[in-house]
Motif scaffolding. Structure first.
Motif: not given
Length: 171
Positions: A22-27, A122-125, A129-137, A145-147
């Motif tokens: 899940k983390t690899l997919n996000i990154l 805005l789309a990139v941001q 934000e969606q990646a950061l919302d996945e904080q469980n992952h 780093l993402v933040e």
């Protein structure tokens, strides 16, 4: 056949677990977005339709920032035992479409190009934000780093907004 990334050896003792996947997919999604951003802003910086040096400069700096983001994200993917992506996304074509000013019915001019860039940012941001919302992952260091990259993107957006406002006032 087993992946060489799942074995102990030159790539380390990591197994790609469900959490790591899940983390690899996000990154990797963030890498793709930044590759798109690099392509779009380099193209915009070198386009004849962007004659203003201050705009070329900001577009070039934004592409350079994304290169640094990609390098950092690549390092994290490798650290987790994954293979970083090297190609853009389908959404990158949309990003390039915006930067080319094709969303403007009046043709390509500086205010419409800046407006399109703001919309793309805005789309990139939102993706960050969606990646950061996945904080469980995301582990705390990867979340940080993402933040930090997200904050850099926000600063870029603010520079573009100020530049856009100044061009709109001169019309």
């Amino acid at each position: 056949m087993k992946s060489k990334f799942n074995e102990q050896g030159e790539h380390g003792p990591w197994k790609i677990t469900g959490q790591n996947k899940k983390t690899l997919n996000i990154l990797n999604d963030l890498i793709r977005i930044n590759i798109d951003r690099i392509t779009g802003y380099e193209k915009a910086a070198h386009a004849e339709t962007t004659p203003e040096p201050e705009i070329r400069d900001i577009f070039y700096r934004m592409a350079t920032d994304s290169r640094a983001y990609v390098n950092t994200l690549h390092a994290e993917v490798l650290h987790l035992g994954g293979a970083p992506v090297t190609q853009s996304t389908i959404s990158g074509k949309i990003h390039l479409h915006w930067l080319e000013g094709k969303n403007s019915f009046d043709g390509v001019d500086t205010p419409s190009r800046l407006g399109a860039s703001l919309a793309a940012e805005l789309a990139v941001q939102k993706a960050y934000e969606q990646a950061l919302d996945e904080q469980n992952h995301l582990s705390p260091p990867i979340h940080d780093l993402v933040e930090n990259q997200s904050w850099g993107l926000e600063r870029s957006y603010q520079r573009l907004a100020v530049l856009s406002e100044s061009f709109n006032q001169t019309i």
